[in-house]
Write an enzyme that holds these catalytic residues in place. Structure first.
Site, PDB file in Angstrom:
ATOM      1  N   ASN A 105      51.133 -43.895   5.064  1.00 43.38           N
ATOM      2  CA  ASN A 105      51.604 -45.225   4.640  1.00 43.38           C
ATOM      3  C   ASN A 105      53.079 -45.273   4.216  1.00 43.38           C
ATOM      4  OD1 ASN A 105      50.855 -43.712   2.362  1.00 43.38           O
ATOM      5  ND2 ASN A 105      50.462 -45.546   1.168  1.00 43.38           N
ATOM      6  N   GLY A 117      47.096 -38.215  -0.153  1.00 48.21           N
ATOM      7  CA  GLY A 117      46.240 -38.839   0.851  1.00 48.21           C
ATOM      8  C   GLY A 117      44.986 -39.381   0.204  1.00 48.21           C
ATOM      9  N   SER A 118      43.931 -39.507   0.999  1.00 50.95           N
ATOM     10  CA  SER A 118      42.711 -40.145   0.500  1.00 50.95           C
ATOM     11  C   SER A 118      41.950 -39.220  -0.453  1.00 50.95           C
ATOM     12  CB  SER A 118      41.810 -40.515   1.672  1.00 50.95           C
ATOM     13  OG  SER A 118      41.381 -39.336   2.321  1.00 50.95           O
ATOM     14  N   THR A 119      41.118 -39.821  -1.267  1.00 57.24           N
ATOM     15  CA  THR A 119      40.314 -39.054  -2.226  1.00 57.24           C
ATOM     16  C   THR A 119      39.347 -38.132  -1.485  1.00 57.24           C
ATOM     17  OG1 THR A 119      40.563 -40.764  -3.872  1.00 57.24           O
ATOM     18  CG2 THR A 119      38.655 -39.317  -4.122  1.00 57.24           C
ATOM     19  N   LYS A 120      38.772 -38.646  -0.390  1.00 60.03           N
ATOM     20  CA  LYS A 120      37.798 -37.838   0.368  1.00 60.03           C
ATOM     21  C   LYS A 120      38.462 -36.540   0.868  1.00 60.03           C
ATOM     22  CE  LYS A 120      34.555 -38.379   4.182  1.00 60.03           C
ATOM     23  NZ  LYS A 120      35.040 -38.136   5.518  1.00 60.03           N
ATOM     24  N   CYS A 174      48.871 -46.903  -2.314  1.00 58.00           N
ATOM     25  CA  CYS A 174      47.862 -46.375  -3.228  1.00 58.00           C
ATOM     26  C   CYS A 174      47.817 -47.138  -4.555  1.00 58.00           C
ATOM     27  CB  CYS A 174      48.144 -44.902  -3.496  1.00 58.00           C
ATOM     28  SG  CYS A 174      49.820 -44.616  -4.084  1.00 58.00           S
ATOM     29  N   GLY A 200      41.282 -35.289  -0.170  1.00 58.91           N
ATOM     30  CA  GLY A 200      41.832 -34.570  -1.323  1.00 58.91           C
ATOM     31  C   GLY A 200      40.790 -33.684  -1.999  1.00 58.91           C
ATOM     32  N   GLU A 227      47.572 -36.138  -5.060  1.00 57.62           N
ATOM     33  CA  GLU A 227      47.920 -37.549  -5.308  1.00 57.62           C
ATOM     34  C   GLU A 227      47.008 -38.354  -4.392  1.00 57.62           C
ATOM     35  OE1 GLU A 227      50.161 -38.652  -7.458  1.00 57.62           O
ATOM     36  OE2 GLU A 227      51.392 -36.912  -7.908  1.00 57.62           O
TER      37      GLU A 227
HETATM   38  P1  NAD Z   1      44.059 -38.940   4.710  1.00 58.09           P
HETATM   39  O1  NAD Z   1      43.371 -38.289   3.589  1.00 58.09           O
HETATM   40  O2  NAD Z   1      43.258 -39.419   5.857  1.00 58.09           O
HETATM   41  O3  NAD Z   1      45.166 -37.953   5.330  1.00 58.09           O
HETATM   42  C1  NAD Z   1      46.197 -37.408   4.539  1.00 58.09           C
HETATM   43  C2  NAD Z   1      46.719 -36.158   5.205  1.00 58.09           C
HETATM   44  O4  NAD Z   1      45.751 -35.122   5.110  1.00 58.09           O
HETATM   45  C3  NAD Z   1      47.049 -36.290   6.699  1.00 58.09           C
HETATM   46  O5  NAD Z   1      48.279 -35.668   6.950  1.00 58.09           O
HETATM   47  C4  NAD Z   1      45.916 -35.527   7.342  1.00 58.09           C
HETATM   48  O6  NAD Z   1      46.230 -35.005   8.615  1.00 58.09           O
HETATM   49  C5  NAD Z   1      45.740 -34.420   6.335  1.00 58.09           C
HETATM   50  N1  NAD Z   1      44.499 -33.632   6.398  1.00 58.09           N
HETATM   51  C6  NAD Z   1      43.235 -34.037   6.604  1.00 58.09           C
HETATM   52  N2  NAD Z   1      42.388 -32.962   6.567  1.00 58.09           N
HETATM   53  C7  NAD Z   1      43.153 -31.870   6.324  1.00 58.09           C
HETATM   54  C8  NAD Z   1      42.881 -30.460   6.194  1.00 58.09           C
HETATM   55  N3  NAD Z   1      41.655 -29.972   6.277  1.00 58.09           N
HETATM   56  N4  NAD Z   1      43.920 -29.632   5.961  1.00 58.09           N
HETATM   57  C9  NAD Z   1      45.186 -30.102   5.876  1.00 58.09           C
HETATM   58  N5  NAD Z   1      45.506 -31.420   5.988  1.00 58.09           N
HETATM   59  C10 NAD Z   1      44.503 -32.288   6.211  1.00 58.09           C
HETATM   60  O7  NAD Z   1      44.907 -40.118   4.053  1.00 58.09           O
HETATM   61  P2  NAD Z   1      45.710 -41.287   4.775  1.00 58.09           P
HETATM   62  O8  NAD Z   1      44.725 -42.179   5.449  1.00 58.09           O
HETATM   63  O9  NAD Z   1      46.843 -40.745   5.541  1.00 58.09           O
HETATM   64  O10 NAD Z   1      46.375 -42.025   3.535  1.00 58.09           O
HETATM   65  C11 NAD Z   1      45.798 -43.081   2.852  1.00 58.09           C
HETATM   66  C12 NAD Z   1      45.234 -42.626   1.532  1.00 58.09           C
HETATM   67  O11 NAD Z   1      46.221 -41.936   0.782  1.00 58.09           O
HETATM   68  C13 NAD Z   1      44.798 -43.782   0.658  1.00 58.09           C
HETATM   69  O12 NAD Z   1      43.577 -43.452   0.050  1.00 58.09           O
HETATM   70  C14 NAD Z   1      45.903 -43.870  -0.391  1.00 58.09           C
HETATM   71  O13 NAD Z   1      45.512 -44.454  -1.605  1.00 58.09           O
HETATM   72  C15 NAD Z   1      46.277 -42.451  -0.547  1.00 58.09           C
HETATM   73  N6  NAD Z   1      47.640 -42.338  -1.065  1.00 58.09           N
HETATM   74  C16 NAD Z   1      47.823 -41.860  -2.329  1.00 58.09           C
HETATM   75  C17 NAD Z   1      49.103 -41.804  -2.871  1.00 58.09           C
HETATM   76  C18 NAD Z   1      49.363 -41.307  -4.276  1.00 58.09           C
HETATM   77  O14 NAD Z   1      50.514 -41.015  -4.587  1.00 58.09           O
HETATM   78  N7  NAD Z   1      48.367 -41.215  -5.142  1.00 58.09           N
HETATM   79  C19 NAD Z   1      50.189 -42.220  -2.107  1.00 58.09           C
HETATM   80  C20 NAD Z   1      49.957 -42.697  -0.829  1.00 58.09           C
HETATM   81  C21 NAD Z   1      48.671 -42.739  -0.308  1.00 58.09           C
END
Ligand code: NAD
Length: 486
Positions: free
Chosen positions: A154, A231-234, A287, A236, A253
């Protein structure tokens, strides 16, 4: 002028080269589906090259004069300034961000670089007393070594830079893995900027790939000592588990479901503006977005009328058009998830008082009223321009509703009595909360992060310094010590 759109390769050991996987990934414009670039994905061997390269160069970098280190970040700042239009362009084309979003993101990156530039001169340690006669205790601050950075789609330019810049500035090597849909803005553009700024070759590596190619190896690889994930909670939670099993330090995060609370003594026009900005910027894909608006019943009707009237003015369409406020979601899957969640909201009894259309990847605003805390839409993170408005009859009820979610990232409280706001803020179960402002705030020197399902750890300023360094105790026994058995 740098041309970022041609950066469709890997950046390994200081060289631009194709990935060695047989998989080809298409990088598509989310608004019109045009292919910006195709690239050969990185393989496990490429990942290994990346980590080894960062490790090889890191020790020399950590010893480099801090003024020379600082200059790299100052230079990166200037390169961004000189290439601002090209960066705006790629943010619009690759992420579907509007010009306003692109400018906002570039500003955040530049502030982050200024902060990072200060870190090489802040690597201070301490000298501590000892209970042993003649001993001097020195505690040095040292880089962790190599940091693996994983970023989302994002705000990829900023969210990659938010870890990459302080990690490098505190003496580390970095391997960056951007989201597969934002390989340029989240990855190779950053490599190009640092390459042009004179960062030693090989210190920063970027791999662009699908997780199906590398599995969990990015985290499991023995070289990185710390993983910074946004990234996403799932995902993460999974990264946290893998990191824990491999004893890596991990910073997470994660997602949010922030509430903006409007008390009966608020400046309603200000609260409406803050709430609209906080929900609809970047089509709700932030987020910290204000997904839930909790309104005191005494001002509910007035707020809703003004909010709806403002939301009705938001223009949707091509992000290249400067008047567009709401552009496309990142991909079709996100659109489908959003539509399914909207339908769930209607099924559970929420009332859509605004319900726009879905045109390609554009989801026009949806405003739900009569949302209750038990509904799915009140509990799940909507990463889209959809908002839930809820009513509260007291401060206690407003806080209780706000806290009824597994997330705890940001929030806002609107009241003319700022101390009342500050007291209530203490009761909000979030890592960050803002009085008389929106929910979207990120400042380079202030602790950023969430509680509960929104994350672990804090970034920015001294917190990033702590995240990417560790301490080393070196003691010096000045006076001869006597030991047993001698
Ligand atoms: P996502 O969790 O789908 O992906 C995030 C990253 O993780 C991607 O680069 C993906 O390729 C990588 N990934 C997935 N599995 C992995 C693994 N096994 N090993 C290494 N990397 C892996 O998230 P998204 O859809 O890109 O982002 C949206 C989410 O991120 C939303 O839930 C949003 O709230 C959250 N977000 C949080 C913050 C914060 O600062 N708290 C900031 C921005 C977005």
């Amino acid at each position: 002028m740098l041309n970022f759109k041609t950066l469709n390769s890997q950046y390994l050991n200081g060289e631009w080269r194709e990935g060695t996987s047989s998989l080809t990934i298409e990088n598509k414009n989310p608004y019109n589906g045009e292919i910006i670039a195709s690239y050969k994905a990185a393989s496990l061997e490429d990942l290994d090259v990346a980590y080894k390269s960062s490790e090889n160069v890191q020790k020399q970098w950590a010893k480099t004069n801090p003024i020379i280190q600082r200059n790299v970040f100052d230079k990166a700042y200037n390169i961004i300034e000189e290439n601002r239009e090209a960066i705006v362009d790629v943010i619009i084309d690759e992420i579907g961000g509007t010009r306003l979003k692109a400018e906002f993101e570039i500003g955040l990156v530049q502030n982050m670089l200024k902060e990072a530039a200060s870190l090489p001169m802040r690597m201070n340690g301490s000298i501590l007393p000892s209970p042993i006669d003649g001993k001097e205790n020195r505690v040095y601050r040292v880089p962790v070594g190599v940091v693996g950075v994983i970023s989302p789609f994002n705000f990829p330019f900023f969210l990659s830079m938010k870890s990459v810049a302080p990690a490098l500035a505190s003496g580390n090597g970095v391997v960056l893995k951007p989201h597969e849909h934002t390989p340029i803005t989240g990855g190779t553009m950053i490599a190009k900027i640092f390459e042009s700024a004179g960062l030693p070759k090989g210190l920063l590596n970027v791999i662009t790939t699908e997780i199906s190619e590398i599995g969990d190896r990015f985290v499991e690889h023995p070289i990185p000592r710390a993983i910074s994930f946004t990234g996403s909670t799932k995902t993460g939670k999974h990264i946290g588990e893998v990191a824990g099993r491999n004893l890596k330090e991990v910073h997470l995060e994660l997602g949010g479901n922030s509430a903006l609370v409007v008390l009966e003594d608020a400046d309603i026009d200000l609260a409406v503006s803050a709430a609209v900005f906080s929900r609809f910027t970047h089509q709700g894909q932030i987020c910290m977005s204000a997904n839930r608006i909790i309104i005191h019943e005494a001002i509910y009707d007035e707020f809703v009328e003004k909010y709806v009237s403002k939301v009705s003015t938001l223009t949707c369409g091509n992000p290249k058009d400067n008047s567009t406020i709401i552009g496309p979601l990142i991909n079709e899957r996100q659109v489908q998830n959003t539509v399914a969640l909207i339908e769930k909201g209607i099924e559970e009894g929420a009332k859509p008082i605004i319900k726009g259309n879905v045109i390609g990847n554009i989801v026009e605003p949806v405003v739900f009223t009569e949302v209750t805390p038990d509904m799915t839409i009140a509990n799940e993170e909507f990463f889209a321009p959809v908002v839930s408005i809820m009513k509260a009859s007291s401060d206690e009820e407003a806080i209780s509703i706000a806290n009824q979610t597994p997330y705890g990232l940001s929030g806002a409280i609107h009241t003319r009595n700022v101390e009342r706001g500050a007291e209530l803020a203490k009761l909000m179960d979030t890592g960050m909360i803002h009085i008389n402002d929106g929910t979207i705030n990120d400042e380079p020197n202030v602790a950023f992060g969430g509680v509960k399902n929104s994350g672990v750890g804090r970034l920015n300023g001294e917190w990033s310094l702590d995240a990417f360094t560790t301490t080393k105790w070196i003691s010096i026994q000045h006076e001869k010590r006597s030991y047993p058995y001698s």
